[in-house]
Design a protein around this motif. Structure first.
Motif, PDB file in Angstrom:
ATOM      1  N   SER A 288      -1.816  -6.144   4.539  1.00 47.69           N
ATOM      2  CA  SER A 288      -2.153  -4.728   4.558  1.00 47.69           C
ATOM      3  C   SER A 288      -3.348  -4.473   3.648  1.00 47.69           C
ATOM      4  O   SER A 288      -3.330  -4.825   2.460  1.00 47.69           O
ATOM      5  N   LYS A 289      -4.389  -3.865   4.201  1.00 50.32           N
ATOM      6  CA  LYS A 289      -5.563  -3.545   3.392  1.00 50.32           C
ATOM      7  C   LYS A 289      -5.226  -2.500   2.331  1.00 50.32           C
ATOM      8  O   LYS A 289      -5.783  -2.511   1.234  1.00 50.32           O
ATOM      9  N   LYS A 290      -4.311  -1.581   2.667  1.00 47.01           N
ATOM     10  CA  LYS A 290      -3.913  -0.565   1.692  1.00 47.01           C
ATOM     11  C   LYS A 290      -3.222  -1.207   0.501  1.00 47.01           C
ATOM     12  O   LYS A 290      -3.515  -0.903  -0.651  1.00 47.01           O
ATOM     13  N   LEU A 291      -2.272  -2.116   0.780  1.00 47.89           N
ATOM     14  CA  LEU A 291      -1.567  -2.770  -0.319  1.00 47.89           C
ATOM     15  C   LEU A 291      -2.502  -3.658  -1.119  1.00 47.89           C
ATOM     16  O   LEU A 291      -2.278  -3.900  -2.309  1.00 47.89           O
ATOM     17  N   GLY A 292      -3.563  -4.160  -0.464  1.00 45.34           N
ATOM     18  CA  GLY A 292      -4.512  -5.020  -1.168  1.00 45.34           C
ATOM     19  C   GLY A 292      -5.183  -4.323  -2.331  1.00 45.34           C
ATOM     20  O   GLY A 292      -5.672  -4.984  -3.259  1.00 45.34           O
ATOM     21  N   LEU A 293      -5.210  -2.987  -2.316  1.00 42.14           N
ATOM     22  CA  LEU A 293      -5.772  -2.234  -3.436  1.00 42.14           C
ATOM     23  C   LEU A 293      -4.830  -2.217  -4.631  1.00 42.14           C
ATOM     24  O   LEU A 293      -5.253  -1.937  -5.750  1.00 42.14           O
ATOM     25  N   LEU A 294      -3.554  -2.520  -4.391  1.00 42.09           N
ATOM     26  CA  LEU A 294      -2.547  -2.450  -5.446  1.00 42.09           C
ATOM     27  C   LEU A 294      -2.108  -3.819  -5.941  1.00 42.09           C
ATOM     28  O   LEU A 294      -1.492  -3.912  -6.994  1.00 42.09           O
ATOM     29  N   GLY A 295      -2.382  -4.859  -5.178  1.00 40.88           N
ATOM     30  CA  GLY A 295      -1.966  -6.200  -5.584  1.00 40.88           C
ATOM     31  C   GLY A 295      -1.898  -7.137  -4.396  1.00 40.88           C
ATOM     32  O   GLY A 295      -2.371  -6.817  -3.300  1.00 40.88           O
ATOM     33  N   GLU A 296      -1.305  -8.285  -4.604  1.00 42.43           N
ATOM     34  CA  GLU A 296      -1.177  -9.292  -3.557  1.00 42.43           C
ATOM     35  C   GLU A 296       0.289  -9.450  -3.171  1.00 42.43           C
ATOM     36  O   GLU A 296       1.120  -9.780  -4.016  1.00 42.43           O
TER      37      GLU A 296
END
Length: 390
Positions: A288-296
């Motif tokens: 998820s590109k959105k989750l990529g802003l918050l972590g791996e």
């Protein structure tokens, strides 16, 4: 031993609910009394349910964290504050974070929820330092934080600031399923298995299969794909439209209708038979590109566990911690989102179908080692150690 299990459970249709149900049954088979104080509890009823339950009964509380759910996280945080001596443990299904988001944004960021995208997403990103603080505070209070892969354990420990002795890796358990020989290699049968909704990369798989048939026209009729799994309305039907209809339309545009099978809302009793009627499972997940802003996100998949249990190899993207899961000769990986690479991997398998045989043999070995009975014993050892700490 008596434990309280905080987890979603069937009839909820999620992979974590299925995991928790098998986990509960395997513990009970080992003589553990498992209480489920949050079963069927809504977010609104959570405070009352937590206050009503007698937390002096369990010797330990274990939670299943992940899948975007928050009840279990808030319950553990409640127990951290109100029963600080009660041993708490958790299986973290989506490391490197515990829950990734808050139930409610703090004021004034909460005002952004009234506006259209991207304002709510931007507000959630701004609130992330607070979310991360709350996750770390709870994580450090846990006696043990369990992940399903070693990569997930490493990422969780680093992001949450955990000591090595606070973390453990216990692979996803699987059912004890009698082995079944591979079907004849012609036609070669590929299977996507799992919940069918956006973000699973199913479109990539259809496009890759079309590329293979364009490159190797003689494989038409020798290569088939089945899309099987759950289609809960809230997953398949969303504001973006009817996802199932979109997949069918894409298959038609790619001229795949004659080599594509559908087995939707597959009954649980038919899962093993369906998987063993195929040669290789394909999981084309994308991060998820959105989750990529918050972590791996470095979790794994229940579908991979089913493949091992049924003695079938897997072709998977390198999303999450999938590469670790197929690193023992039980399949192959490709770079997520790379449709050409996926097509090449499928083409290689189609031209050398004996790979399916070797992958299946190794998957069977892994599946035997990860039976739920053995997995429950590993958790019991961990629970006893957690309870022995002062």
């Amino acid at each position: 031993m008596r434990i309280a299990l905080l987890a979603p459970l069937p009839p909820e249709q999620t992979g974590i609910a299925d995991y928790a149900e098998h986990f509960r049954r395997s513990l009970e088979a080992h003589g553990v009394e498992v209480m489920t104080p949050l079963q069927g509890c809504s977010r609104e009823n959570l405070p009352a349910r937590l206050a009503e339950f007698d937390w002096g009964q369990p010797q330990l509380v274990h939670a299943e964290l992940g899948g975007g759910r928050l009840n279990e996280f808030h319950a553990l945080d409640y127990l951290r504050r109100t029963h600080p001596k009660l041993p708490l443990t958790a299986t973290v299904h989506d490391p490197e974070r515990l829950v990734w988001r808050r139930a409610h944004l703090p004021w004034p960021l909460s005002m952004a929820e009234r506006f259209p995208r991207p304002w709510p997403q931007a507000a959630a990103l701004l609130a992330d330092p607070l979310t991360l603080h709350e996750e770390r505070r709870l994580a450090r209070h846990l006696r043990r934080a369990v992940t399903l892969t070693e990569l997930g354990r490493q990422h969780l420990a680093t992001r949450m600031g955990l000591a090595a002795e606070q973390t453990a890796t216990i692979a996803h358990g699987n059912l004890d399923i009698p082995p079944a020989a591979l079907p004849p290699l012609n036609p070669l049968r590929l299977l996507y298995f799992g919940f069918i909704y956006r973000g699973k990369g199913i479109e990539d798989l259809l496009r890759a299969l079309a590329k293979v048939l364009q490159r190797q026209p003689h494989l038409r009729g020798q290569l088939r794909l089945t899309l099987a799994g759950g289609t809960a309305p809230e997953m398949a039907f969303d504001p973006a439209g009817n996802y199932l209809d979109e997949l069918r339309q894409l298959a038609h545009e790619l001229a795949l209708s004659d080599c594509l099978d559908w087995q939707l809302n597959l009954p649980s009793a038919d899962i093993a038979q369906t998987i063993q009627a195929h040669h290789v499972m394909v999981l084309p997940y994308r991060e998820s590109k959105k989750l990529g802003l918050l972590g791996e996100m470095r979790g794994t998949s229940g579908a991979l566990s089913w493949a091992n249990a049924c003695g079938r190899g897997v072709i998977t993207s390198d999303a999450r911690a999938f590469a670790e899961e197929v690193a023992n000769g039980n399949g192959a990986t490709y770079p997520q989102g790379d449709i050409d690479a996926l097509a090449t991997t499928i083409e290689h398998l189609a031209l050398e179908p004996q790979l399916a045989t070797s992958w299946a043999e190794q998957a069977g070995v892994i599946g035997a080692a990860r039976r739920w009975s053995a997995t429950a014993e590993r958790f019991l050892t961990l629970f006893r150690a957690a309870c022995g700490e002062t």
